[in-house]
Design a protein around this motif. Structure first.
Motif, mmCIF file in Angstrom:
data_model
loop_
_atom_site.group_PDB
_atom_site.id
_atom_site.type_symbol
_atom_site.label_atom_id
_atom_site.label_comp_id
_atom_site.label_asym_id
_atom_site.label_seq_id
_atom_site.Cartn_x
_atom_site.Cartn_y
_atom_site.Cartn_z
ATOM 1 N N SER A 177 0.834 -1.205 0.000
ATOM 2 C CA SER A 177 0.000 0.000 0.000
ATOM 3 C C SER A 177 0.865 1.249 0.000
ATOM 4 N N ASP A 178 1.976 1.183 -0.741
ATOM 5 C CA ASP A 178 2.873 2.328 -0.826
ATOM 6 C C ASP A 178 2.140 3.547 -1.358
ATOM 7 N N GLY A 179 2.309 4.662 -0.669
ATOM 8 C CA GLY A 179 1.684 5.895 -1.105
ATOM 9 C C GLY A 179 0.231 6.035 -0.703
ATOM 10 N N PHE A 180 -0.292 5.059 0.054
ATOM 11 C CA PHE A 180 -1.698 5.113 0.467
ATOM 12 C C PHE A 180 -1.872 4.878 1.973
ATOM 13 N N ALA A 182 0.763 2.682 4.017
ATOM 14 C CA ALA A 182 1.899 2.195 4.795
ATOM 15 C C ALA A 182 3.136 2.087 3.921
ATOM 16 N N HIS A 183 4.177 1.577 4.518
ATOM 17 C CA HIS A 183 5.490 1.293 3.956
ATOM 18 C C HIS A 183 6.296 2.582 3.818
ATOM 19 N N LEU A 184 7.065 2.738 2.747
ATOM 20 C CA LEU A 184 8.154 3.709 2.739
ATOM 21 C C LEU A 184 7.670 5.157 2.737
ATOM 22 N N HIS A 185 8.047 5.889 3.801
ATOM 23 C CA HIS A 185 7.938 7.345 3.842
ATOM 24 C C HIS A 185 6.571 7.814 3.348
ATOM 25 N N LEU A 186 5.554 7.462 4.113
ATOM 26 C CA LEU A 186 4.168 7.593 3.667
ATOM 27 C C LEU A 186 3.809 9.013 3.252
ATOM 28 N N SER A 187 4.216 10.008 4.036
ATOM 29 C CA SER A 187 3.761 11.371 3.743
ATOM 30 C C SER A 187 4.241 11.845 2.377
ATOM 31 N N GLY A 188 5.540 11.708 2.105
ATOM 32 C CA GLY A 188 6.058 12.104 0.806
ATOM 33 C C GLY A 188 5.587 11.185 -0.303
ATOM 34 N N SER A 189 5.485 9.883 0.010
ATOM 35 C CA SER A 189 5.051 8.921 -1.003
ATOM 36 C C SER A 189 3.605 9.161 -1.419
ATOM 37 N N ALA A 190 2.760 9.572 -0.471
ATOM 38 C CA ALA A 190 1.365 9.867 -0.807
ATOM 39 C C ALA A 190 1.284 11.028 -1.785
ATOM 40 N N LYS A 191 2.112 12.036 -1.587
ATOM 41 C CA LYS A 191 2.142 13.179 -2.510
ATOM 42 C C LYS A 191 2.622 12.731 -3.897
ATOM 43 N N ARG A 192 3.689 11.938 -3.928
ATOM 44 C CA ARG A 192 4.216 11.485 -5.213
ATOM 45 C C ARG A 192 3.237 10.552 -5.919
ATOM 46 N N MET A 193 2.562 9.696 -5.147
ATOM 47 C CA MET A 193 1.574 8.799 -5.745
ATOM 48 C C MET A 193 0.404 9.596 -6.317
ATOM 49 N N ALA A 194 -0.067 10.581 -5.576
ATOM 50 C CA ALA A 194 -1.184 11.400 -6.060
ATOM 51 C C ALA A 194 -0.797 12.140 -7.335
ATOM 52 N N ASP A 195 0.429 12.648 -7.372
ATOM 53 C CA ASP A 195 0.892 13.356 -8.570
ATOM 54 C C ASP A 195 0.944 12.413 -9.771
ATOM 55 N N ALA A 196 1.419 11.174 -9.554
ATOM 56 C CA ALA A 196 1.507 10.214 -10.655
ATOM 57 C C ALA A 196 0.124 9.843 -11.167
ATOM 58 N N ARG A 197 -0.829 9.653 -10.269
ATOM 59 C CA ARG A 197 -2.182 9.305 -10.688
ATOM 60 C C ARG A 197 -2.843 10.490 -11.391
ATOM 61 N N ARG A 198 -2.575 11.680 -10.921
ATOM 62 C CA ARG A 198 -3.112 12.877 -11.581
ATOM 63 C C ARG A 198 -2.524 13.007 -12.996
ATOM 64 N N VAL A 205 -4.433 -2.960 -8.379
ATOM 65 C CA VAL A 205 -4.080 -3.479 -7.057
ATOM 66 C C VAL A 205 -4.549 -4.925 -6.946
ATOM 67 N N VAL A 206 -3.596 -5.804 -6.653
ATOM 68 C CA VAL A 206 -3.874 -7.223 -6.434
ATOM 69 C C VAL A 206 -3.750 -7.480 -4.940
ATOM 70 N N ASP A 207 -4.868 -7.744 -4.282
ATOM 71 C CA ASP A 207 -4.874 -7.828 -2.822
ATOM 72 C C ASP A 207 -6.144 -8.551 -2.382
ATOM 73 N N PRO A 208 -6.087 -9.370 -1.336
ATOM 74 C CA PRO A 208 -7.319 -10.018 -0.866
ATOM 75 C C PRO A 208 -8.369 -9.029 -0.362
ATOM 76 N N ARG A 209 -7.914 -7.853 0.043
ATOM 77 C CA ARG A 209 -8.792 -6.858 0.673
ATOM 78 C C ARG A 209 -8.869 -5.608 -0.199
ATOM 79 N N LEU A 210 -10.026 -4.979 -0.184
ATOM 80 C CA LEU A 210 -10.188 -3.687 -0.848
ATOM 81 C C LEU A 210 -9.510 -2.630 0.027
ATOM 82 N N SER A 211 -8.208 -2.530 -0.107
ATOM 83 C CA SER A 211 -7.414 -1.585 0.667
ATOM 84 C C SER A 211 -7.687 -0.162 0.200
ATOM 85 N N VAL A 212 -7.106 0.810 0.885
ATOM 86 C CA VAL A 212 -7.223 2.196 0.428
ATOM 87 C C VAL A 212 -6.654 2.319 -0.977
ATOM 88 N N ALA A 213 -5.517 1.648 -1.225
ATOM 89 C CA ALA A 213 -4.933 1.674 -2.569
ATOM 90 C C ALA A 213 -5.895 1.079 -3.580
#
Length: 828
Positions: A177-180, A182-198, A205-213
């Motif tokens: 769930s990088d950028g959403f 948990a895992h690496l540097h969540l605050s900055g990663s969330a910004k970078r992930m949002a920019d990439a999606r924008r 997302v391949v996951d047993p659960r409907l995660s935030v990602a």
């Protein structure tokens, strides 16, 4: 100073509400911390700060903190037993610890077991080694990365991974769930992930659960837990067999894919140079891989001297058709084919990009994965498969692709004896080195688990060996436990076994900030400062940036506490190994770069002086502690040259020959000793093997746990602000179960249920949802029972009670354990 008589300051420092350390600004008025914000000058988090970071103020002002040294009065120990503390002086508390640990060290230092999870003061992990014990009693590191980190290191010298969100156009996230969340540097990663999606990046997302990602993704693909490695092999089948699309140039020129493998599973090498041979199709002969006359190295075929490594991978991949994989993963074969096609098309194999005047390959597609995808019984094989679905499209450490992330500094890349990347695992302290030993020295049996070196071996195994040392071939009986910011009873699998081990220790000392399940068992508490009262520097798994963050006190210590590093130094002096401890510090802080700053063997140094020497030795004489204090951090963006193709002309593995070499070493060792050991995970190319959970038909449902942005490890559940948010969250306090599954079991939303596995049981409240695989239930960081009034009263259930600490649920190459369980659920 805003006005006369008011001392109003914004002080830069580093957060420690998770391990990664975002830059913060602490607003302090007349010595009182009133607010914490992200530091906009820090290029890591760019002024952003998650809920945990904002709530750090409540860690400082937690009234349940340990305020002075304490000695246990109640000699009874057990779950729910109150320690009944007595306040004592520092001298008295340290004297007791000195006496107890001194007797053990003189008799046999291995009788001390240590439980350390201090990720922003990683030098403290060296304290046990200086004392003379190899033993770790914790699942920190093991839980998430015991298989993940070594495969990353073997591939490109990295510790972690991250998608290149600067250029990636197609991202598949598996069990992460990088950028959403948990895992690496969540605050900055969330910004970078949002920019990439924008920007238009597609997210699957391949996951047993409907995660935030998954909720924010373009597509969510539910999957059976522990089958992600099979999914990756199925994707490779589509790429390599059905579509015949993979990056041939990258594989031929940047990897060992064309290197010839002999019948023994090892490379066919030149006797003098040790360099592997490849088959040159132009001359129809074998040549060293770097022969200047080499024209066309073969990837496929069989030749008189050996078989190309790529052909061996292809032979294995041929077994994993989408139809076969679909039966394992419960993902439709047409979905596997479609996603594989979209992925390889998005990779733009052959494309290039110019950055700062230099041309790089452009591969804007990536498979990113973490704990949920690979922390399973055969984690080493899962990691190899997940890594290779990236390697075959040529996206390792190139723009848009799958980037290696060091634990700190640069990637651990250096040439092996054959001139290629060394291809070995590493740990955060030193280069890999391993010799099996009988009888084993360590409680976590690292002598038998060669790939999971250092702190990231099978720390959970210690729960077995502490209880039955003779059964597990130890020639000593562990007596004491040294705890430093670690909560083993909560973080280790098979809780009831761990608690029995805790009760067996004759003496326990804990360095910590406030009560936890672990400190409830302690005989002596040595109280540490909070991160807002202490000094440190930390650079931890930072994608896109390099350089240490800097922690400084923003307020004076509120109570009679001390810095954990200074406590370790004092104990090292009293226990007569100060010289060894100072040597650890010299090594970790790299003070040998300027010998005049090295610590003298017989002198005690406070953390402030050590940090002053560190910055001067590593950044120049002008970088005094005071200057760094004013600047607030030493973090900068990585240059393209640091970020992309850091291995240069060194070839990285498609074929993990190291695993075959170590297997032979282990086979010889076990043949000589007569011991039985599972070597099924020692393979140079990946396959998929069932975990015990996939064969357990007596239990109907898979149980997983997931990470939330509100919590990191077990520490943050003691925070009242985070607890308030958590208890209002629509999912976190509950066990998630699919609506149709609940209906079949006769259960209703909000009903209290009893959950049982082979290894534990407990009660919880369920939340019915469509956002989970019908065969899966999910839970997160809850279920504390410690004496802390916030954490201990939050309710919920701890996933670890359902897991096994047994060797039959452990990857015997790396020490990672199976992090999913099989359970039954019924009305409570």
């Amino acid at each position: 100073m805003s006005s006369i008589g008011i001392d109003d300051r914004w002080i830069p420092s580093q957060c420690y509400m998770c391990i990664h350390g975002c830059g913060i600004l602490a607003h302090v008025v007349n010595g009182v911390l009133v607010k914490i914000e992200g530091n906009p000058d820090d290029p890591d988090n760019m002024g952003k700060l998650c809920a945990k970071g904002n709530a750090g103020i409540m860690k400082l002002y937690d009234q349940s903190r340990f305020k002075q040294p304490l000695v246990r009065v109640n000699k009874q120990k057990g779950r729910g037993v109150r320690p009944e503390w007595e306040k004592v002086s520092w001298n008295e508390a340290l004297g007791i610890v000195e006496d107890e640990l001194g007797k053990i060290r003189r008799k046999d230092p291995r009788k001390l077991v240590t439980s350390i999870a201090e990720f922003q003061r990683m030098w403290c992990w060296g304290w046990p080694l200086a004392y003379g014990t190899p033993n770790y009693f914790t699942a920190h590191g093991t839980y998430c990365g015991s298989a993940y980190h070594p495969v990353n290191a073997m591939t490109d010298g990295s510790f972690a991974t991250f998608p290149d969100l600067n250029y990636c156009n197609y991202l598949i996230m598996m069990g992460a769930s990088d950028g959403f969340e948990a895992h690496l540097h969540l605050s900055g990663s969330a910004k970078r992930m949002a920019d990439a999606r924008r920007r238009g990046m597609k997210l699957v997302v391949v996951d047993p659960r409907l995660s935030v990602a998954a909720a924010k993704a373009d597509e969510w693909v539910p999957i059976i837990p522990g089958t992600d490695g099979a999914f990756a092999l199925g994707m490779m089948y589509v790429l390599m067999v059905e579509l015949d699309k993979y990056d041939r140039d990258f594989l031929k020129n940047n990897t060992n894919a064309p290197c010839l493998v002999g019948p023994d599973g090892l490379f066919v090498r030149d006797r003098n140079t040790k360099k592997p041979y490849v088959w040159d199709l132009a001359d129809n002969t074998a040549k060293p891989y770097d022969d200047p006359t080499l024209v066309e190295p073969a990837l496929k075929g069989e030749y008189s001297v050996g078989t190309p490594a790529f052909q061996l991978l292809l032979d294995e991949v041929m077994k994993w058709t989408p139809e076969k994989v679909s039966k394992i993963t419960d993902v439709p074969s047409k979905t596997i084919r479609r996603i594989a096609r979209e992925y390889v098309d998005a990779a733009q194999i052959g494309a290039t990009i110019k950055i700062n005047g230099r041309e790089y390959p452009l591969r804007p597609a990536c498979v990113q994965y973490y704990r949920g995808a690979q922390s399973h019984k055969h984690g080493i094989l899962d990691n190899m498969a997940l890594k290779l679905i990236n390697t075959v499209i040529g996206n390792i450490d190139v723009p848009g692709g799958h980037l290696g992330v060091p634990v700190y500094g640069q990637l651990a890349i250096w040439p092996g004896e054959d001139g290629m990347h060394h291809g070995m695992p590493i740990n955060p302290i030193e280069k890999w080195q391993f010799e099996p030993r009988f009888p084993p020295d360590s409680t976590h049996l690292i002598e038998f688990v060669p790939v999971g070196q250092g702190h990231f071996g099978g720390g959970h195994i210690s729960a077995l060996t502490v209880l039955e040392p003779q059964k597990y071939m130890l020639n000593y009986d562990p007596e004491a436990l040294f705890i430093l910011h670690c909560n083993a009873p909560y973080n280790m699998p098979e809780t009831r076994r761990v608690l029995k081990a805790m009760e067996k220790f004759r003496f326990i000392v804990a360095i910590d900030v406030y009560p936890s399940e672990a400190s409830d068992y302690a005989d002596v508490i040595l109280p540490d400062h909070t991160y807002l009262e202490s000094w440190s520097m930390c650079e931890s798994e930072a994608p896109f940036v390099i350089g240490p963050g800097f922690r400084q006190p923003v307020v004076k210590p509120l109570y009679d506490t001390r810095d954990a590093t200074d406590i370790c130094t004092e104990l090292a002096d009293r226990l007569e190994f100060l010289d060894r401890w100072n040597n650890v510090l010299n090594h970790f802080f790299e003070l040998y770069k300027k010998p005049e700053y090295m610590l003298e063997p017989d002198k005690k140094y406070g953390i402030e002086e050590i940090l002053d020497r560190y910055f001067r030795a590593n950044f120049g004489d002008e970088w005094t502690l005071e200057r760094v204090r004013e600047k607030g951090h030493m973090v900068r963006l990585r240059t393209p040259e640091e970020l992309y193709l850091p291995y240069g002309r060194l070839r990285i593995p498609v074929y993990y020959e190291f695993m075959q070499s170590v297997k032979y070493k282990m086979e010889r060792f076990f043949a000589e000793t007569g011991l039985k050991w599972d070597l099924s995970d020692f393979r140079p190319i990946p396959t998929w093997l069932e975990s015990p959970i996939h064969r357990d038909s007596e239990y109907a449902l898979y149980a997983i746990n997931y990470k939330s942005a509100l919590h990191a490890f077990s520490d943050s559940t003691a925070n009242p602000w985070l607890r308030e948010i958590m208890l209002r969250h629509p999912e976190i306090p509950y066990v998630l179960i699919h609506s149709e599954t609940a209906k079949k079991l006769g259960l209703r939303d909000g009903e209290k249920v009893r959950i049982t596995s082979r290894f534990g049981e407990g009660e919880a409240t369920i939340k019915t949802t469509e956002g989970i695989h019908p065969s899966v239930v999910a839970m997160t960081n809850m279920g504390h029972w410690c004496q802390h009034p916030i954490a201990g009263s939050a309710g919920g259930i701890n996933h670890n009670i359902f897991l096994s600490a047994g060797l039959d649920y452990t990857d015997m190459a790396t020490g990672v354990f199976e992090t999913a369980a099989k359970v039954n659920i019924g009305r409570a």
